[in-house]
Design an enzyme around this catalytic site. Structure first.
Site, mmCIF file in Angstrom:
data_model
loop_
_atom_site.group_PDB
_atom_site.id
_atom_site.type_symbol
_atom_site.label_atom_id
_atom_site.label_comp_id
_atom_site.label_asym_id
_atom_site.label_seq_id
_atom_site.Cartn_x
_atom_site.Cartn_y
_atom_site.Cartn_z
ATOM 1 N N GLU A 75 46.376 -21.926 72.857
ATOM 2 C CA GLU A 75 45.259 -22.138 73.776
ATOM 3 C C GLU A 75 43.998 -21.437 73.251
ATOM 4 O O GLU A 75 44.087 -20.325 72.741
ATOM 5 C CB GLU A 75 45.687 -21.550 75.127
ATOM 6 C CG GLU A 75 44.750 -21.708 76.273
ATOM 7 C CD GLU A 75 45.322 -21.032 77.537
ATOM 8 O OE1 GLU A 75 44.550 -20.345 78.215
ATOM 9 O OE2 GLU A 75 46.525 -21.183 77.822
ATOM 10 N N ARG B 162 51.803 -16.518 80.301
ATOM 11 C CA ARG B 162 51.015 -16.420 79.077
ATOM 12 C C ARG B 162 51.624 -17.342 78.029
ATOM 13 O O ARG B 162 52.841 -17.373 77.847
ATOM 14 C CB ARG B 162 50.988 -14.977 78.551
ATOM 15 C CG ARG B 162 50.090 -14.037 79.359
ATOM 16 C CD ARG B 162 48.618 -14.369 79.148
ATOM 17 N NE ARG B 162 47.710 -13.462 79.838
ATOM 18 C CZ ARG B 162 47.168 -13.682 81.020
ATOM 19 N NH1 ARG B 162 47.482 -14.790 81.684
ATOM 20 N NH2 ARG B 162 46.329 -12.819 81.555
ATOM 21 N N HIS C 228 45.458 -24.051 82.385
ATOM 22 C CA HIS C 228 45.434 -22.616 82.736
ATOM 23 C C HIS C 228 44.724 -22.409 84.079
ATOM 24 O O HIS C 228 43.830 -21.577 84.204
ATOM 25 C CB HIS C 228 44.759 -21.807 81.630
ATOM 26 C CG HIS C 228 45.105 -20.346 81.651
ATOM 27 N ND1 HIS C 228 45.098 -19.566 80.524
ATOM 28 C CD2 HIS C 228 45.469 -19.504 82.660
ATOM 29 C CE1 HIS C 228 45.430 -18.327 80.829
ATOM 30 N NE2 HIS C 228 45.666 -18.268 82.124
#
EC number: 1.1.1.290
Length: 355
Positions: free
Chosen positions: A234, A206, A251
């Site tokens: 992000e 993350r 991602h």
């Protein structure tokens, strides 16, 4: 039954079409109106499933085809009496293979280093334990830190010891902001000061686990090789940060065809349990066959010769860098890269090992 599903979920129609009308929606812009009369909602991590989205709806089930749950307001779901499920571990194998691919891209000689190379794994859950297994197949020494999990197969050490001893550090923790072991900004100025300057850092967990400002300062100071698949801010990524990274990807560390399909299958199974349907579908029946690279050859020899054919991480890096406009990668471009991503296959599809 009305089912609202993120338009980028894999194999949704195969698993769910027999149960009712499926409406495919853009996950990041999902509204209360979209789900008001739906009984089931199927999402990815881009959808914030919170009280404002789910209150006063017909929802009985929310399934998230993701490892993490930080985008789900679990308290609100349970308060509303809505059953929820996620897909813990669905793409863990893909992420483990991503990390090894990134390391070999940065330094192919790691295949020959055996226990001279120490991989430090922060977080020993679904991904971390698989990565440990795969790394040991290559002969690497593996050390790990996790306040909640110990693996018998590796050396379990403190966070500080891991930072000081590892030649590469790979992060595999959930994002948590409360408690003694909160992971938000786990990698801050203090953590970077403890890392050796030539230690590689990989974050495919993350984004906010790594404090971006501290990371930028660290790279400026040490010229550290850093691989990011996730970013603190992000989906917006600054050109300044991007230019400092050894590898950047949008991602997609877990974006294997098997991982995507496995995630949808896991929330399908939870859906069937909720509504009393028989579980009678398997994602494996939907996947095309692949060329066999591994079964008749040595693992290291195959990786040396075929790694970029199995997964071309350099192309993913080039694609995200090509999206820079006016000093940053914007949300729309980032989301398009993920939406149009050509799903790769896991090593096992080519006859290779899996954890």
């Amino acid at each position: 039954m009305k089912i609202v599903a993120d338009e980028n979920l894999a194999f949704t129609d195969y698993f769910f079409s027999e149960f009712g009308d499926i409406q495919h929606k853009a996950g990041r812009t999902l509204t209360h109106t979209d789900v008001q009369d739906a009984e089931a909602l199927l999402v990815r991590s881009v959808t914030a499933v919170n009280e404002s989205l789910i209150q006063n709806t017909a929802l009985k089930y929310v399934g998230s085809a993701t490892i993490g749950t930080d985008h789900l307001d679990i308290q609100a779901l349970e308060k509303q009496g809505i059953t929820w499920a996620n897909a813990a571990g669905c793409n863990a194998q893909a992420v483990a293979e991503y990390v090894i691919t990134a390391l070999l891209h940065l330094d192919a000689s790691l295949l020959e280093q055996q226990e001279k190379f120490t991989l430090g794994i922060v977080g020993l859950g679904n991904v971390g334990k698989r990565l440990a297994y795969m790394a040991q197949l290559l002969g690497w020494k593996v050390i790990g830190f996790d306040p909640f999990v110990q693996l018998d197969s590796i050396e379990n050490v403190s966070f500080q010891t891991l930072l000081q001893q590892a030649n590469a550090v790979s992060i595999h923790v959930p994002l948590t902001k409360k408690g003694e072991h909160a992971t938000y900004h786990l990698f801050d100025e203090k953590a970077f000061a403890a890392l050796q300057p030539n230690t590689i850092l990989i974050n495919s967990a993350r984004g906010p686990v790594v404090k971006e400002a501290a990371l930028i300062e660290d790279i400026q100071r040490t010229q550290r090789k850093v691989v990011l698949d996730v970013f603190e801010h992000e989906p917006v990524i600054s050109e300044e940060l991007l230019n400092m990274l050894a590898l950047a990807t949008p991602h997609i560390a877990g974006y294997s065809l098997e991982g995507k399909a496995r995630g949808t299958q896991m929330i399908y199974e939870a859906f069937c349990q909720k509504f009393g349907y028989d579980i009678n579908k398997r994602f494996e029946t939907q996947l095309p066959a692949c060329e066999d690279y591994f079964s008749r050859h040595d693992l290291k020899a195959v990786l040396k010769q075929k790694i970029s054919q199995i997964y071309d991480i350099a192309q993913d890096d080039a694609n995200i860098r090509a999206c820079v406009k006016e000093g940053k990668v914007e949300q729309k471009a980032f989301d398009l890269l993920r939406k149009n991503y050509p799903l790769r296959r896991e090593w096992a599809a080519h006859g290779g090992p899996q954890a």
